[in-house]
Design a protein around this motif. Sequence first.
Motif, PDB file in Angstrom:
ATOM      1  N   TYR A 172       4.913   3.425   2.302  1.00  0.00           N
ATOM      2  CA  TYR A 172       6.006   4.281   1.865  1.00  0.00           C
ATOM      3  C   TYR A 172       5.993   5.650   2.523  1.00  0.00           C
ATOM      4  O   TYR A 172       6.958   6.406   2.398  1.00  0.00           O
ATOM      5  CB  TYR A 172       5.976   4.457   0.342  1.00  0.00           C
ATOM      6  CG  TYR A 172       6.268   3.183  -0.394  1.00  0.00           C
ATOM      7  CD1 TYR A 172       7.563   2.682  -0.469  1.00  0.00           C
ATOM      8  CD2 TYR A 172       5.251   2.475  -1.010  1.00  0.00           C
ATOM      9  CE1 TYR A 172       7.835   1.504  -1.138  1.00  0.00           C
ATOM     10  CE2 TYR A 172       5.512   1.297  -1.686  1.00  0.00           C
ATOM     11  CZ  TYR A 172       6.808   0.815  -1.750  1.00  0.00           C
ATOM     12  OH  TYR A 172       7.074  -0.347  -2.406  1.00  0.00           O
ATOM     13  N   ASP A 173       4.904   6.010   3.159  1.00  0.00           N
ATOM     14  CA  ASP A 173       4.803   7.319   3.791  1.00  0.00           C
ATOM     15  C   ASP A 173       5.792   7.446   4.950  1.00  0.00           C
ATOM     16  O   ASP A 173       5.968   6.520   5.731  1.00  0.00           O
ATOM     17  CB  ASP A 173       3.389   7.570   4.315  1.00  0.00           C
ATOM     18  CG  ASP A 173       2.394   7.829   3.206  1.00  0.00           C
ATOM     19  OD1 ASP A 173       2.822   7.960   2.047  1.00  0.00           O
ATOM     20  OD2 ASP A 173       1.187   7.885   3.497  1.00  0.00           O
ATOM     21  N   SER A 174       6.422   8.596   5.031  1.00  0.00           N
ATOM     22  CA  SER A 174       7.329   8.894   6.132  1.00  0.00           C
ATOM     23  C   SER A 174       6.928  10.247   6.714  1.00  0.00           C
ATOM     24  O   SER A 174       7.113  11.279   6.055  1.00  0.00           O
ATOM     25  CB  SER A 174       8.768   8.950   5.630  1.00  0.00           C
ATOM     26  OG  SER A 174       9.608   9.522   6.614  1.00  0.00           O
ATOM     27  N   GLN A 232       7.680  13.931   5.044  1.00  0.00           N
ATOM     28  CA  GLN A 232       6.547  14.779   4.673  1.00  0.00           C
ATOM     29  C   GLN A 232       6.618  16.120   5.397  1.00  0.00           C
ATOM     30  O   GLN A 232       6.333  17.162   4.827  1.00  0.00           O
ATOM     31  CB  GLN A 232       5.220  14.070   4.982  1.00  0.00           C
ATOM     32  CG  GLN A 232       4.944  12.882   4.091  1.00  0.00           C
ATOM     33  CD  GLN A 232       4.768  13.287   2.639  1.00  0.00           C
ATOM     34  OE1 GLN A 232       4.098  14.262   2.325  1.00  0.00           O
ATOM     35  NE2 GLN A 232       5.390  12.533   1.751  1.00  0.00           N
ATOM     36  N   SER A 291       0.825  -1.209   0.000  1.00  0.00           N
ATOM     37  CA  SER A 291       0.000   0.000   0.000  1.00  0.00           C
ATOM     38  C   SER A 291       0.861   1.261   0.000  1.00  0.00           C
ATOM     39  O   SER A 291       2.025   1.252   0.392  1.00  0.00           O
ATOM     40  CB  SER A 291      -0.919   0.002   1.223  1.00  0.00           C
ATOM     41  OG  SER A 291      -0.185   0.301   2.383  1.00  0.00           O
ATOM     42  N   LYS A 292       0.229   2.330  -0.423  1.00  0.00           N
ATOM     43  CA  LYS A 292       0.895   3.635  -0.444  1.00  0.00           C
ATOM     44  C   LYS A 292       1.373   4.025   0.955  1.00  0.00           C
ATOM     45  O   LYS A 292       2.458   4.573   1.117  1.00  0.00           O
ATOM     46  CB  LYS A 292      -0.069   4.681  -0.997  1.00  0.00           C
ATOM     47  CG  LYS A 292       0.398   6.112  -0.865  1.00  0.00           C
ATOM     48  CD  LYS A 292      -0.661   7.089  -1.257  1.00  0.00           C
ATOM     49  CE  LYS A 292      -1.296   7.849  -0.156  1.00  0.00           C
ATOM     50  NZ  LYS A 292      -0.543   8.408   0.904  1.00  0.00           N
ATOM     51  N   ASP A 293       0.587   3.718   1.958  1.00  0.00           N
ATOM     52  CA  ASP A 293       0.933   4.087   3.330  1.00  0.00           C
ATOM     53  C   ASP A 293       2.237   3.462   3.798  1.00  0.00           C
ATOM     54  O   ASP A 293       2.910   4.002   4.674  1.00  0.00           O
ATOM     55  CB  ASP A 293      -0.192   3.702   4.284  1.00  0.00           C
ATOM     56  CG  ASP A 293      -1.465   4.500   4.021  1.00  0.00           C
ATOM     57  OD1 ASP A 293      -1.359   5.581   3.418  1.00  0.00           O
ATOM     58  OD2 ASP A 293      -2.552   4.040   4.411  1.00  0.00           O
TER      59      ASP A 293
END
Length: 102
Positions: A6-8, A12, A2-4
């Motif tokens: 990769y979220d940091s 951000q 999922s995209k999440d």
Amino acid sequence: MSKDAYDSPAQQRILKALVVLAGNEFIGISPTDYAKALRVNPGTATRDLHNLREAGFAEQIQETGRWRLGPKPVQIALAFATHLERAEQRLKEITNRYSREI
């Protein structure tokens, strides 16, 4: 994946920091206002600003202690504008070449 995944949040936040610093190039922004704008504690603000300075993306105004964008994002913007002008010139040359009457 999922995209999440990769979220940091830290990355951000640094990207959002550039937006907060933008528009304050002359008077700068205080570390307190920076921390409030990003909803972080003063220690996090200090760490962010230090890392932005090390990368050339922020600088501290010696006379006031306030912070503003450093040279790097401006250099990137100027490089983009230069390349855009070159591309526009090339497009004009191609347009002229193909629009000539035989």
